[in-house]
Design a protein around this motif. Structure first.
Motif, PDB file in Angstrom:
ATOM      1  N   ASP A  76      28.606  43.325  35.136  1.00  0.00           N
ATOM      2  CA  ASP A  76      29.010  44.719  34.949  1.00  0.00           C
ATOM      3  C   ASP A  76      30.503  44.832  34.660  1.00  0.00           C
ATOM      4  O   ASP A  76      30.918  45.681  33.868  1.00  0.00           O
ATOM      5  CB  ASP A  76      28.650  45.533  36.193  1.00  0.00           C
ATOM      6  CG  ASP A  76      28.947  47.007  36.009  1.00  0.00           C
ATOM      7  OD1 ASP A  76      28.218  47.654  35.233  1.00  0.00           O
ATOM      8  OD2 ASP A  76      29.916  47.509  36.608  1.00  0.00           O
ATOM      9  N   LEU A  77      31.309  43.986  35.279  1.00  0.00           N
ATOM     10  CA  LEU A  77      32.741  44.001  34.993  1.00  0.00           C
ATOM     11  C   LEU A  77      33.046  43.499  33.589  1.00  0.00           C
ATOM     12  O   LEU A  77      34.059  43.871  32.994  1.00  0.00           O
ATOM     13  CB  LEU A  77      33.483  43.127  36.016  1.00  0.00           C
ATOM     14  CG  LEU A  77      33.498  43.619  37.467  1.00  0.00           C
ATOM     15  CD1 LEU A  77      34.245  42.626  38.348  1.00  0.00           C
ATOM     16  CD2 LEU A  77      34.131  44.999  37.577  1.00  0.00           C
ATOM     17  N   ASP A 192      39.819  49.004  36.901  1.00  0.00           N
ATOM     18  CA  ASP A 192      40.654  47.824  37.120  1.00  0.00           C
ATOM     19  C   ASP A 192      40.899  47.011  35.853  1.00  0.00           C
ATOM     20  O   ASP A 192      41.860  46.274  35.771  1.00  0.00           O
ATOM     21  CB  ASP A 192      40.049  46.917  38.195  1.00  0.00           C
ATOM     22  CG  ASP A 192      38.585  46.629  37.946  1.00  0.00           C
ATOM     23  OD1 ASP A 192      38.181  46.568  36.781  1.00  0.00           O
ATOM     24  OD2 ASP A 192      37.842  46.472  38.919  1.00  0.00           O
ATOM     25  N   LYS A 193      40.005  47.125  34.844  1.00  0.00           N
ATOM     26  CA  LYS A 193      40.161  46.361  33.600  1.00  0.00           C
ATOM     27  C   LYS A 193      40.503  44.897  33.898  1.00  0.00           C
ATOM     28  O   LYS A 193      41.444  44.327  33.363  1.00  0.00           O
ATOM     29  CB  LYS A 193      41.247  46.974  32.718  1.00  0.00           C
ATOM     30  CG  LYS A 193      40.843  48.277  32.065  1.00  0.00           C
ATOM     31  CD  LYS A 193      41.953  48.761  31.163  1.00  0.00           C
ATOM     32  CE  LYS A 193      41.394  49.427  29.937  1.00  0.00           C
ATOM     33  NZ  LYS A 193      42.451  49.805  28.980  1.00  0.00           N
ATOM     34  N   ILE A 194      39.684  44.312  34.738  1.00  0.00           N
ATOM     35  CA  ILE A 194      40.025  43.011  35.296  1.00  0.00           C
ATOM     36  C   ILE A 194      40.155  41.913  34.240  1.00  0.00           C
ATOM     37  O   ILE A 194      40.910  40.956  34.420  1.00  0.00           O
ATOM     38  CB  ILE A 194      38.978  42.620  36.364  1.00  0.00           C
ATOM     39  CG1 ILE A 194      39.457  41.434  37.186  1.00  0.00           C
ATOM     40  CG2 ILE A 194      37.621  42.350  35.736  1.00  0.00           C
ATOM     41  CD1 ILE A 194      38.679  41.210  38.439  1.00  0.00           C
ATOM     42  N   LYS A 201      44.464  38.959  37.642  1.00  0.00           N
ATOM     43  CA  LYS A 201      43.166  39.626  37.734  1.00  0.00           C
ATOM     44  C   LYS A 201      42.087  38.792  37.040  1.00  0.00           C
ATOM     45  O   LYS A 201      40.965  38.676  37.537  1.00  0.00           O
ATOM     46  CB  LYS A 201      43.238  41.017  37.116  1.00  0.00           C
ATOM     47  CG  LYS A 201      44.111  41.990  37.894  1.00  0.00           C
ATOM     48  CD  LYS A 201      44.093  43.366  37.247  1.00  0.00           C
ATOM     49  CE  LYS A 201      44.981  44.329  38.007  1.00  0.00           C
ATOM     50  NZ  LYS A 201      44.993  45.675  37.386  1.00  0.00           N
ATOM     51  N   LYS A 202      42.435  38.224  35.908  1.00  0.00           N
ATOM     52  CA  LYS A 202      41.486  37.357  35.222  1.00  0.00           C
ATOM     53  C   LYS A 202      41.147  36.140  36.073  1.00  0.00           C
ATOM     54  O   LYS A 202      39.992  35.694  36.101  1.00  0.00           O
ATOM     55  CB  LYS A 202      42.062  36.915  33.873  1.00  0.00           C
ATOM     56  CG  LYS A 202      42.310  38.063  32.896  1.00  0.00           C
ATOM     57  CD  LYS A 202      42.970  37.571  31.631  1.00  0.00           C
ATOM     58  CE  LYS A 202      43.277  38.732  30.689  1.00  0.00           C
ATOM     59  NZ  LYS A 202      43.986  38.295  29.471  1.00  0.00           N
ATOM     60  N   TRP A 239      45.050  47.470  42.114  1.00  0.00           N
ATOM     61  CA  TRP A 239      44.152  47.342  40.983  1.00  0.00           C
ATOM     62  C   TRP A 239      44.375  48.373  39.879  1.00  0.00           C
ATOM     63  O   TRP A 239      43.545  48.490  38.980  1.00  0.00           O
ATOM     64  CB  TRP A 239      42.713  47.416  41.465  1.00  0.00           C
ATOM     65  CG  TRP A 239      42.355  46.250  42.314  1.00  0.00           C
ATOM     66  CD1 TRP A 239      42.352  46.185  43.674  1.00  0.00           C
ATOM     67  CD2 TRP A 239      41.987  44.950  41.867  1.00  0.00           C
ATOM     68  NE1 TRP A 239      42.011  44.938  44.097  1.00  0.00           N
ATOM     69  CE2 TRP A 239      41.768  44.160  43.009  1.00  0.00           C
ATOM     70  CE3 TRP A 239      41.809  44.382  40.600  1.00  0.00           C
ATOM     71  CZ2 TRP A 239      41.391  42.820  42.931  1.00  0.00           C
ATOM     72  CZ3 TRP A 239      41.438  43.056  40.517  1.00  0.00           C
ATOM     73  CH2 TRP A 239      41.223  42.300  41.666  1.00  0.00           C
ATOM     74  N   ASN A 240      45.444  49.116  39.937  1.00  0.00           N
ATOM     75  CA  ASN A 240      45.733  50.041  38.848  1.00  0.00           C
ATOM     76  C   ASN A 240      45.833  49.281  37.544  1.00  0.00           C
ATOM     77  O   ASN A 240      46.490  48.243  37.470  1.00  0.00           O
ATOM     78  CB  ASN A 240      47.045  50.784  39.123  1.00  0.00           C
ATOM     79  CG  ASN A 240      47.226  51.988  38.208  1.00  0.00           C
ATOM     80  OD1 ASN A 240      47.011  51.902  37.008  1.00  0.00           O
ATOM     81  ND2 ASN A 240      47.612  53.102  38.792  1.00  0.00           N
TER      82      ASN A 240
END
Length: 243
Positions: A76-77, A192-194, A201-202, A239-240
């Motif tokens: 989902d992410l 979060d657009k991880i 984040k990646k 997580w912004n």
């Protein structure tokens, strides 16, 4: 005779050129189809993970069910990031993503609560309805900002709690109640657009993927709990999507 041979060569050349152009056009069409549907394929895979989790729970294989839910969380992410990177966002993709989310993070996750009585059955229905309401009605109107905790994070927390507590009903119901409150409190949570922002984040995402396939499930669930609780409790600070 030479004239006939020349005409034949020209015909063969023309046919070969036409065949080459046709094959090239076919490859372009296939590539375009793959580009437009890559994110949809991830959403469908997420749906399959949810259905697999449901079947595992019904057969008493709860650890496998939790594994499928964690994998669905990662999918989902990824699907939104893939859609944006390939410029393949569509209304169909959004609907498919919502349907997959409701199946995996609503129905499949709620079954971990194990309906042993009328009260537990009602509580399961409440959890599913909380996910439904979160998906259907909680729109912040602000780009890349959610209202209410996204249900994939609630699902990852609940499934990790199940694994780490051995399916203890008390801990599960407390965790589920807290997740219902977070999903329906209408607080703002950043997208979060991880996979599209900072390297750390990646690395968090890649770490979750590697642990899911290479580490014991209990250790993996500790990692997911830390990850998801950090987003739940400190969404803007950590997580912004701008940071």
């Amino acid at each position: 005779m030479q004239q006939l041979m020349e005409i034949t060569r020209r015909g063969i050349f023309h046919h070969a050129k036409k065949l080459f152009l046709s094959e090239q056009a076919g490859r372009i069409q296939v590539q375009e189809f793959a580009r437009k549907n890559a994110a949809n394929a991830l959403s469908l895979t997420n749906l399959v993970m949810g259905l697999s989790s449901i079947l595992c729970t019904l057969n008493g294989q709860h650890l496998y069910a939790c594994w499928f839910l964690c994998f669905g969380f990662l999918l989902d992410l990824a699907d939104g990031a893939v859609a944006r990177q390939l410029n393949a966002c569509s209304a169909l993709g959004a609907k498919l993503d919502d349907f997959a989310d409701f199946t995996t993070f609503g129905i499949a996750t709620s079954l971990l609560l194990q309906a042993h009585s009328v009260l537990s059955s009602i509580f399961i229905i409440c959890y599913v309805m909380a996910v439904f309401i979160r998906l259907c009605f909680f729109s912040s109107g602000i780009p890349f900002v959610y209202r209410g905790l996204p249900c994939p994070y609630a699902s990852a927390i609940l499934s990790s709690t199940f694994v780490l507590t051995g399916g203890n009903c008390l801990f599960l119901y407390i965790a589920a109640m807290v997740m219902i409150l977070f999903m329906t409190d209408q607080g703002n949570y950043p997208h979060d657009k991880i996979l599209e922002t900072q390297l750390w984040k990646k690395m968090v995402y890649i770490g979750g993927l590697l642990m899911l396939f290479c580490c014991p499930l209990q250790l993996t669930c500790i990692y997911y709990l830390i990850w998801c609780f950090s987003y739940t409790l400190f969404p803007t600070a950590l997580w912004n999507c701008e940071y």
